[in-house]
Design an enzyme around this catalytic site. Sequence first.
Site, short mmCIF file in Angstrom:
data_model
loop_
_atom_site.label_atom_id
_atom_site.label_comp_id
_atom_site.label_asym_id
_atom_site.label_seq_id
_atom_site.Cartn_x
_atom_site.Cartn_y
_atom_site.Cartn_z
N ASP A 51 0.86 -1.18 0.00
CA ASP A 51 0.00 0.00 0.00
C ASP A 51 0.89 1.23 0.00
O ASP A 51 1.51 1.56 1.01
CB ASP A 51 -0.90 -0.02 1.23
CG ASP A 51 -1.87 1.16 1.28
OD1 ASP A 51 -1.83 2.01 0.36
OD2 ASP A 51 -2.67 1.22 2.23
N ASN A 78 0.89 5.61 -10.97
CA ASN A 78 -0.38 5.38 -11.65
C ASN A 78 -1.53 5.09 -10.70
O ASN A 78 -2.69 5.36 -11.03
CB ASN A 78 -0.21 4.20 -12.63
CG ASN A 78 -1.52 3.74 -13.20
OD1 ASN A 78 -2.15 4.41 -14.01
ND2 ASN A 78 -1.98 2.56 -12.76
N TYR A 142 -11.29 13.97 -6.11
CA TYR A 142 -10.49 13.27 -7.12
C TYR A 142 -9.87 14.26 -8.09
O TYR A 142 -8.66 14.22 -8.36
CB TYR A 142 -11.37 12.28 -7.88
CG TYR A 142 -10.65 11.58 -9.02
CD1 TYR A 142 -9.85 10.47 -8.77
CD2 TYR A 142 -10.77 12.03 -10.32
CE1 TYR A 142 -9.18 9.83 -9.80
CE2 TYR A 142 -10.11 11.39 -11.36
CZ TYR A 142 -9.32 10.29 -11.10
OH TYR A 142 -8.66 9.67 -12.13
N GLY A 143 -10.68 15.16 -8.64
CA GLY A 143 -10.16 16.13 -9.60
C GLY A 143 -9.08 17.01 -9.01
O GLY A 143 -8.08 17.32 -9.68
N LYS A 146 -5.73 15.23 -8.91
CA LYS A 146 -5.10 15.07 -10.22
C LYS A 146 -4.51 16.39 -10.72
O LYS A 146 -3.42 16.41 -11.32
CB LYS A 146 -6.10 14.50 -11.22
CG LYS A 146 -6.48 13.06 -10.93
CD LYS A 146 -5.26 12.14 -10.91
CE LYS A 146 -5.60 10.68 -10.84
NZ LYS A 146 -4.43 9.79 -10.95
#
Length: 246
Positions: A51, A78, A142-143, A146
């Site tokens: 992890d 990734n 999430y956005g 990123k």
Amino acid sequence: MVITGAGTGIGRAAAHQFAAEGARVLIAGRTPARLEETAAAHPSISAFPADGAAADGPERIVEAAMRRLGRIDVLVNNAAITRPAALGTIDRRSAEEQIAINLLAPLFLAQAALPHLAAARGTIVNVSSNPPWGGWPDNSVYGSTKVALDFLTATWAVELAPKGVRVVSVAPGITATPVLAHAGFTPEQIAAAGEGLVERIPLGRVAQPAEIAWWIVNVARPEAAYLTGTVVRVDGGLSVAAGQKA
């Protein structure tokens, strides 16, 4: 080289493509069975369940890579999860998990691997996603992770250039991976969401993982030695369509 989140999707495709070109690859992730499925495709792929978001995860991954491979010349960050929710319904634990896996894990894995990357004059590839100039309903957390990953790419490119280390983001558009299934969405929900998204993609289809992996492999090539600090958007034109139908 090291690839995280290689049990499925883009990470698996990248591991297979790197191995097919002669690379020795250590793949890391949280699900041993999926990692073993990826590794079974090629003898030069080695699975290491770990992890990356755990406090000792990055160091364990780097130690395993050095023990098994002897060097780290490419790091592909990734691994990521998404837990869609609109503001007002965001669960703190889910938000913290996304930040830990999508942002903190790549940061501390790159930091742990840096001495070895510098020794190899290597490359970090951050797999990001959406651009910063548009909203993405239900994806605040999430956005944001990123977009932050792309900022790390730009910052590290400047910091690490004197060490000979390049840093590049590959930003996929909508890709046929199990990420939404892993988030608990039903096949019907995924299909409905996909239909609406495809209408906005100028090329009129979602990407296959191998199409994204091709870019990950190629930005890490020696021939790409003058490329750093760049976000390579592989999204079928979605980001330039500004949400309009083609």
